[in-house]
Design an enzyme around this catalytic site. Structure first.
Site, PDB file in Angstrom:
ATOM      1  N   GLU A 196     -12.794   0.763 -36.711  1.00 59.89           N
ATOM      2  CA  GLU A 196     -13.788  -0.244 -36.283  1.00 59.89           C
ATOM      3  C   GLU A 196     -13.300  -1.023 -35.060  1.00 59.89           C
ATOM      4  O   GLU A 196     -13.530  -2.213 -34.937  1.00 59.89           O
ATOM      5  CB  GLU A 196     -14.018  -1.213 -37.448  1.00 59.89           C
ATOM      6  CG  GLU A 196     -15.417  -1.405 -37.940  1.00 59.89           C
ATOM      7  CD  GLU A 196     -16.441  -0.389 -37.528  1.00 59.89           C
ATOM      8  OE1 GLU A 196     -16.592   0.606 -38.234  1.00 59.89           O
ATOM      9  OE2 GLU A 196     -17.099  -0.596 -36.499  1.00 59.89           O
TER      10      GLU A 196
HETATM   11  C1  LIG Z   1      -9.592   6.880 -42.118  1.00 59.36           C
HETATM   12  C2  LIG Z   1     -10.375   6.732 -40.861  1.00 59.36           C
HETATM   13  C3  LIG Z   1     -11.742   6.497 -40.927  1.00 59.36           C
HETATM   14  C4  LIG Z   1     -12.496   6.401 -39.766  1.00 59.36           C
HETATM   15  N1  LIG Z   1     -13.862   6.264 -39.838  1.00 59.36           N
HETATM   16  C5  LIG Z   1     -14.611   6.402 -38.705  1.00 59.36           C
HETATM   17  C6  LIG Z   1     -16.028   6.491 -38.779  1.00 59.36           C
HETATM   18  O1  LIG Z   1     -16.634   6.418 -39.844  1.00 59.36           O
HETATM   19  N2  LIG Z   1     -16.713   6.687 -37.622  1.00 59.36           N
HETATM   20  C7  LIG Z   1     -16.088   6.793 -36.417  1.00 59.36           C
HETATM   21  O2  LIG Z   1     -16.766   6.992 -35.418  1.00 59.36           O
HETATM   22  N3  LIG Z   1     -14.744   6.687 -36.308  1.00 59.36           N
HETATM   23  C8  LIG Z   1     -13.991   6.508 -37.421  1.00 59.36           C
HETATM   24  N4  LIG Z   1     -12.616   6.435 -37.338  1.00 59.36           N
HETATM   25  C9  LIG Z   1     -11.990   6.473 -36.036  1.00 59.36           C
HETATM   26  C10 LIG Z   1     -11.383   5.146 -35.639  1.00 59.36           C
HETATM   27  O3  LIG Z   1     -12.382   4.227 -35.350  1.00 59.36           O
HETATM   28  C11 LIG Z   1     -10.432   5.428 -34.444  1.00 59.36           C
HETATM   29  O4  LIG Z   1      -9.312   6.091 -34.979  1.00 59.36           O
HETATM   30  C12 LIG Z   1     -10.031   4.157 -33.734  1.00 59.36           C
HETATM   31  O5  LIG Z   1     -11.127   3.628 -33.027  1.00 59.36           O
HETATM   32  C13 LIG Z   1      -8.885   4.374 -32.748  1.00 59.36           C
HETATM   33  O6  LIG Z   1      -9.120   5.473 -31.922  1.00 59.36           O
HETATM   34  P1  LIG Z   1      -7.979   6.585 -31.766  1.00 59.36           P
HETATM   35  O7  LIG Z   1      -7.589   7.029 -33.132  1.00 59.36           O
HETATM   36  O8  LIG Z   1      -8.447   7.632 -30.834  1.00 59.36           O
HETATM   37  O9  LIG Z   1      -6.744   5.839 -31.146  1.00 59.36           O
HETATM   38  P2  LIG Z   1      -6.489   5.577 -29.587  1.00 59.36           P
HETATM   39  O10 LIG Z   1      -7.723   5.089 -28.944  1.00 59.36           O
HETATM   40  O11 LIG Z   1      -5.837   6.787 -29.006  1.00 59.36           O
HETATM   41  O12 LIG Z   1      -5.457   4.380 -29.636  1.00 59.36           O
HETATM   42  C14 LIG Z   1      -4.044   4.550 -29.811  1.00 59.36           C
HETATM   43  C15 LIG Z   1      -3.361   3.204 -29.570  1.00 59.36           C
HETATM   44  O13 LIG Z   1      -3.598   2.789 -28.212  1.00 59.36           O
HETATM   45  C16 LIG Z   1      -4.227   1.509 -28.175  1.00 59.36           C
HETATM   46  N5  LIG Z   1      -5.210   1.498 -27.099  1.00 59.36           N
HETATM   47  C17 LIG Z   1      -6.104   2.449 -26.776  1.00 59.36           C
HETATM   48  N6  LIG Z   1      -6.851   2.052 -25.738  1.00 59.36           N
HETATM   49  C18 LIG Z   1      -6.431   0.810 -25.393  1.00 59.36           C
HETATM   50  C19 LIG Z   1      -6.808  -0.140 -24.412  1.00 59.36           C
HETATM   51  N7  LIG Z   1      -7.804   0.080 -23.557  1.00 59.36           N
HETATM   52  N8  LIG Z   1      -6.130  -1.312 -24.354  1.00 59.36           N
HETATM   53  C20 LIG Z   1      -5.154  -1.588 -25.235  1.00 59.36           C
HETATM   54  N9  LIG Z   1      -4.742  -0.729 -26.181  1.00 59.36           N
HETATM   55  C21 LIG Z   1      -5.380   0.462 -26.265  1.00 59.36           C
HETATM   56  C22 LIG Z   1      -4.887   1.349 -29.532  1.00 59.36           C
HETATM   57  O14 LIG Z   1      -5.054  -0.025 -29.888  1.00 59.36           O
HETATM   58  C23 LIG Z   1      -3.918   2.081 -30.457  1.00 59.36           C
HETATM   59  O15 LIG Z   1      -2.874   1.227 -30.831  1.00 59.36           O
HETATM   60  C24 LIG Z   1     -11.844   6.489 -38.502  1.00 59.36           C
HETATM   61  C25 LIG Z   1     -10.459   6.685 -38.444  1.00 59.36           C
HETATM   62  C26 LIG Z   1      -9.735   6.838 -39.592  1.00 59.36           C
HETATM   63  C27 LIG Z   1      -8.264   7.128 -39.487  1.00 59.36           C
END
Ligand SMILES: Cc1cc2nc3c(=O)[nH]c(=O)nc-3n(C[C@H](O)[C@H](O)[C@H](O)COP(=O)(O)OP(=O)(O)OC[C@H]3O[C@@H](n4cnc5c(N)ncnc54)[C@H](O)[C@@H]3O)c2cc1C
Length: 594
Positions: free
Chosen positions: A441
């Site tokens: 989220e």
């Molecule tokens: C169990 C689970 C349930 C989920 N449910 C849903 C769902 O129902 N629907 C859905 O659409 N998604 C869902 N997600 C996805 C979730 O919302 C994403 O994993 C989350 O938004 C982070 O994206 P990412 O995993 O690609 O991490 P990344 O975006 O790759 O981030 C990696 C790290 O880099 C940091 N980072 C990235 N960009 C920036 C920035 N611009 N500035 C500062 N820091 C940054 C982040 O804070 C994090 O610490 C789910 C994930 C999990 C694990």
């Protein structure tokens, strides 16, 4: 394992003294709501959830879910049965529009129920939580024709909803998503693309699953400005409302993960064969705007996950601390051992858990009530003020709440000693389940940026300034009340003074300094907000104590006092971390990270 005990009296105290439920339920649209009926309904919800849903928590964790060869997903039978009962009892429909079968109660009541649902079984709670958030967006942005087909069943919970944003290359950066959409001559659309991590993307708890999916229409501009929102049902719906053909929607995998084992986290393939039949929600390229309606609701409820899990963890830890005997306390007779709750450090851990949960509940219910007022206040100006208050507090509730969730459930393990690390006690599950909440989220890092970059500067800082002024007024009231409240007010004055300093610093900082200081700033904000709410609860209790000498009311003063002495002083230290600036992180002669 301890049964879950719904904290009804604590919830009521916040609804009475922070939210002012009486005033809220007099607003237009809530005329049918009596505060006393809300309290009765919450008591019934607490009974139902602790008796029907809470017993499924351990089963869900140990049994987990299974993806079958045909792509269907099976969840534990006990959860399917509990879900059916939840829907029959009408709990998912609390705040739904009465025109579509909802009960039209304030959202703050639904939030209070959601706390108890999350504490009962977080993995299970995600299904109705996401459905309700989807309803929020759909209600605002869907056409009447679409609403006539889908809204009633989504509000009742008979059908469930998902929120499908994430793709392998589009996580925090939603604008990078690639799923594509194209219009058909009959006015429907087709969508093709793969989404990952989709919570409750496939399951057997409901007859139909309605996916809310972000995709790009032809010739959409790049980034978030080119995203549209589509409704994609698992089963198409016939004209008479019965379920028709299966749509081109497949769950092609489920994830193994650290916690929330009973919540299916799905890889979803939309339209791999022929394009999934989809219906546009809102306007083309305005999908992010619609999704934000959904996400704001969901973000608050994710913050609530930190609260629900911490409360259950606290109850487990408290019971354990009262039964486990180990060592001697200062006054334990020779040859005997003390309950561990008699050791000062164990009391400190328990009190840290207790006061933070109380502070967090007040913040979350206050934010939720601002959401209600943003839709129901009597005039446009008041509605706008409330909307801005909600916008300001939502990232704090999400990120501070979920960080606390991890920290407090970890303390819950610590209080158990070695037994906390052993799954049998249930303390470990709560901590494992809590760990996802700072990530999804919008990660907590992204929430901090939202607060510092978008929320603090709203109206040239006037929105945050009015919140800080309220905290200062509460601090003065505490000082004026004197007695045990005076020192609490003084501590709150010092802490809010620090927050004001860092807020001013941030408002004038360079973009890189703002991004660098955002996370400690959000923490500082949360800590001070917590002191504010506990101070107000202490004031309310103090007033009532003049009429009745109830020990429970004394605990509200004690909570604020403990928080003022043990937690509020941390706000001052965080000020330096905020204003250390980006130079510390980047302009370094030797890179610390090498
Ligand atoms: C169990 C689970 C349930 C989920 N449910 C849903 C769902 O129902 N629907 C859905 O659409 N998604 C869902 N997600 C996805 C979730 O919302 C994403 O994993 C989350 O938004 C982070 O994206 P990412 O995993 O690609 O991490 P990344 O975006 O790759 O981030 C990696 C790290 O880099 C940091 N980072 C990235 N960009 C920036 C920035 N611009 N500035 C500062 N820091 C940054 C982040 O804070 C994090 O610490 C789910 C994930 C999990 C694990």
């Amino acid at each position: 394992m301890t049964d879950y005990r719904p904290p009804l009296r604590d919830i009521r105290f916040v609804l009475e003294n922070i939210v002012d439920l009486k005033e809220l339920s007099a607003l237009p649209g809530f005329e049918h709501v009596e505060a006393e009926d809300v309290y009765d309904a919450l008591a019934e919800a607490g009974r139902f959830l602790s008796e029907v849903v809470a017993p499924t928590n351990h089963i869900g964790d140990t049994t987990g879910i299974a993806r079958n060869d045909d792509g269907s997903v099976t969840v534990p039978a006990e959860m399917v049965a509990a879900y059916r009962q939840l829907v029959e009892a009408g709990w998912p429909a609390i705040k739904g529009d009465p025109e579509y079968g909802g009960h039209g109660f304030p959202g703050v009541m639904a939030t209070a129920v959601q706390e108890m649902l999350t504490a009962s079984n977080m993995a299970f709670s995600l299904c109705p939580m996401l459905t309700t958030s989807a309803v929020e967006a759909f209600q605002h942005h869907g056409t009447d024709e679409l609403k006539a087909v889908y809204l009633e069943k989504l509000i009742s919970g008979e059908w469930t909803g998902t929120m499908a944003l994430t793709e392998p290359e589009a996580g925090s950066d939603v604008g990078a998503l690639r799923a594509k959409a194209w219009p058909e001559e009959d006015g429907t659309w087709r969508v093709q693309g793969t989404k990952i991590f989709i919570t409750w993307g496939e399951h057997d708890m409901a007859d139909n699953i309605i996916h809310f999916v972000l995709a790009r229409a032809p010739e959409a501009p790049p980034g978030t400005k080119g995203i549209s929102l589509f409704l994609i049902p698992k089963y198409l719906v016939n004209e008479d409302g019965s379920l028709g053909e299966k749509n081109d929607v497949e769950c092609v995998g489920v994830e193994r993960k650290l916690g929330i084992h009973a919540s299916p986290t799905c890889v979803m393939a939309y339209g791999e064969q022929r394009g999934a039949v989809a219906y546009l929600v809102g306007e083309v390229n305005k999908g992010m705007h619609c999704m934000f309606t959904m996400m704001n609701d969901a973000r608050l409820h994710v913050g609530l996950e930190g609260l629900g899990l911490s409360v259950r963890s606290y109850q487990l830890a408290l019971d354990y601390a009262r039964t486990r005997r180990q060592g001697r306390a200062l006054d334990t007779p020779k040859g005997q051992s003390a309950q561990i709750i008699e050791h000062p450090n164990v009391r400190r851990m328990l009190m840290t858990m207790k006061v933070n949960t109380e502070a967090l509940r007040a913040l979350i219910l206050d934010t939720s009530a601002a959401g209600d007022r943003s839709g129901h206040a009597a005039n446009e100006a008041d509605r706008e003020v409330a909307a801005r208050r909600m916008a300001l507090l939502t990232p704090v509730a999400k990120a501070w709440g979920t960080d606390l969730g991890v920290e407090l459930t970890s303390l819950g393990i610590q209080i158990h000693g070695g037994m906390g690390f052993i799954e049998e006690t249930g303390a470990a599950q709560l901590w494992r389940d809590s760990r996802i909440a700072p990530i999804y989220e919008g990660t907590n890092g992204i929430q901090a940026i939202d607060l510092a970059v978008r929320k603090i500067p709203m109206d040239d800082g006037a929105v945050v300034a009015s919140y800080l002024a309220e905290i200062e007024a509460a601090a003065s009231n505490l000082v004026d009340a004197g007695d045990r409240l005076g020192p609490i007010g003084e501590a709150l004055h010092r802490a809010v003074g620090e927050l004001r300093k860092t807020t001013d610093w941030l408002l004038n900082a360079s973009p890189s300094d703002t991004l660098s200081g955002a996370t400690p700033y959000l923490r500082q904000f949360g800590i001070v907000a917590g002191g504010y709410y506990l101070g107000r609860l202490a004031l309310a209790a103090h007033g009532r104590l003049a009429e009745e000498d109830d020990p429970w009311l004394h605990t509200k003063v004690e909570a604020a006092d403990f928080y003022a002495k043990q937690i509020l002083p941390q706000a001052a230290g965080l000020g330096d971390a905020v204003s250390a600036g980006s130079e510390q992180l980047f302009a370094i002669a030797g890179d610390l990270l090498d």
